[in-house]
Design an enzyme around this catalytic site. Sequence first.
Site, PDB file in Angstrom:
ATOM      1  N   GLY A 164      50.520   3.732  46.935  1.00 45.39           N
ATOM      2  CA  GLY A 164      51.081   4.626  46.587  1.00 45.39           C
ATOM      3  C   GLY A 164      52.470   4.686  47.322  1.00 45.39           C
ATOM      4  N   ASP A 165      52.204   4.870  48.503  1.00 50.72           N
ATOM      5  CA  ASP A 165      52.746   4.925  49.509  1.00 50.72           C
ATOM      6  C   ASP A 165      53.755   3.971  49.988  1.00 50.72           C
ATOM      7  OD1 ASP A 165      51.970   7.769  50.385  1.00 50.72           O
ATOM      8  OD2 ASP A 165      49.657   6.507  51.208  1.00 50.72           O
TER       9      ASP A 165
HETATM   10  P1  ADP Z   1      48.826   5.673  43.961  1.00 48.93           P
HETATM   11  O1  ADP Z   1      48.782   5.341  45.118  1.00 48.93           O
HETATM   12  O2  ADP Z   1      49.747   6.479  44.098  1.00 48.93           O
HETATM   13  O3  ADP Z   1      48.212   6.003  43.066  1.00 48.93           O
HETATM   14  P2  ADP Z   1      49.115   3.192  42.091  1.00 48.93           P
HETATM   15  O4  ADP Z   1      47.439   3.161  41.785  1.00 48.93           O
HETATM   16  O5  ADP Z   1      49.456   3.196  40.929  1.00 48.93           O
HETATM   17  O6  ADP Z   1      49.623   4.527  43.116  1.00 48.93           O
HETATM   18  O7  ADP Z   1      49.667   2.297  42.936  1.00 48.93           O
HETATM   19  C1  ADP Z   1      50.834   2.384  43.446  1.00 48.93           C
HETATM   20  C2  ADP Z   1      51.546   0.540  42.968  1.00 48.93           C
HETATM   21  O8  ADP Z   1      50.392  -0.403  44.003  1.00 48.93           O
HETATM   22  C3  ADP Z   1      51.016   0.044  41.510  1.00 48.93           C
HETATM   23  O9  ADP Z   1      52.316   0.427  40.809  1.00 48.93           O
HETATM   24  C4  ADP Z   1      51.333  -1.451  41.651  1.00 48.93           C
HETATM   25  O10 ADP Z   1      52.152  -2.325  42.277  1.00 48.93           O
HETATM   26  C5  ADP Z   1      50.231  -1.814  42.914  1.00 48.93           C
HETATM   27  N1  ADP Z   1      48.827  -1.303  42.506  1.00 48.93           N
HETATM   28  C6  ADP Z   1      48.287  -0.350  43.174  1.00 48.93           C
HETATM   29  N2  ADP Z   1      47.138  -0.870  42.288  1.00 48.93           N
HETATM   30  C7  ADP Z   1      46.495  -1.847  41.911  1.00 48.93           C
HETATM   31  C8  ADP Z   1      45.641  -3.386  41.240  1.00 48.93           C
HETATM   32  N3  ADP Z   1      44.932  -2.354  41.146  1.00 48.93           N
HETATM   33  N4  ADP Z   1      47.049  -4.228  41.305  1.00 48.93           N
HETATM   34  C9  ADP Z   1      47.416  -4.623  41.485  1.00 48.93           C
HETATM   35  N5  ADP Z   1      47.953  -3.729  41.880  1.00 48.93           N
HETATM   36  C10 ADP Z   1      48.187  -2.571  42.513  1.00 48.93           C
END
Ligand code: ADP
Length: 309
Positions: free
Chosen positions: A252-253
């Site tokens: 997310g960061d």
């Molecule tokens: P946070 O860390 O704020 O919960 P996310 O998990 O939604 O944020 O991840 C942010 C971004 O990182 C996603 O929009 C995607 O582009 C990428 N990402 C995170 N987890 C995955 C994954 N399992 N597979 C592919 N991309 C991922």
Amino acid sequence: MIVTVTLNPAVDVSYQAARFQIDHGHRVEAGRKTAGGKGLNVSRVLSQLGEQPLCTGFIGGKNGEWLENKLNEEGLQHAFVSVNGETRTCIAILDEENNTQTELMEKGPVITAEEQEEFEEVFENLLGETSLVIASGSLPAGLPLSFYKELCQWAKSANIPVILDTSGEALVSGIEGKPFLIKPNKEELCQYKNQSDLTLDEMIGAAREICSKGVEYVLISMGAEGALLVGKETLLKADIPTIKVVNAVGSGDSTVAGMAYALKEGLEIAECLKWACACGMSNAMEIETGTVQKQIVEELIEQITIRNL
Ligand code: ADP
């Protein structure tokens, strides 16, 4: 220059303890110490993309000194306000055999009214040198819940856009300051709406509602499902390819950093969304939290499709 705000940074220490058991002693190798805090992750990624961000917030005590030295080593500029209390330590116990991660997170120092005023002064000065502010993470004790709202208002009166990445009440209040962009994940948006789950349409509805309050864009990150970008006249969905995930902590960061980088480069909003997702993905492919490889980011961008919903 981009300024990142980390109000409650941490010295993160992680230990490897196979077959970790509560109520048992474990002999472990020396802990791995890193400079923690969401805004610091954002800064690290920005610097990997070629930016020279400046980190601010509150630090104190021996941990604060350690943190500043670490940022110096990493070549990150900083201008923190020194506080009386001690910067927190957060401990993570990683058990690779059982695939568990147990965390102990200190609350951190209590910020006094004078320290808060000092920050306002530092921040106002930085506004003269920056084109974009990114504020990430929770609020330390002592600061009013309205702190992010005020921060957004200070920046707004200097015409500097703010990206705000926080959750819970700090987010609810922060939105009132009309930040340029917020980046909730699905869970944070559910919390905002007081719902246990939201459909895609409901997420879009919630984001539109937030935009009607004066926020320009809501970037909803959805892990492996990519992301949604909602604005008053924008509704974009990023479809991302499947990747081999190593450690998605800090994705997310990294997404926030990618968005900020592309905005600063003056790219079209759809391109910015690609940079945001690609940085989140690149981070998820690395073992280190808050780390991307620019070349991989550029390769991933080619594989992301943006649809108008
Ligand atoms: P946070 O860390 O704020 O919960 P996310 O998990 O939604 O944020 O991840 C942010 C971004 O990182 C996603 O929009 C995607 O582009 C990428 N990402 C995170 N987890 C995955 C994954 N399992 N597979 C592919 N991309 C991922």
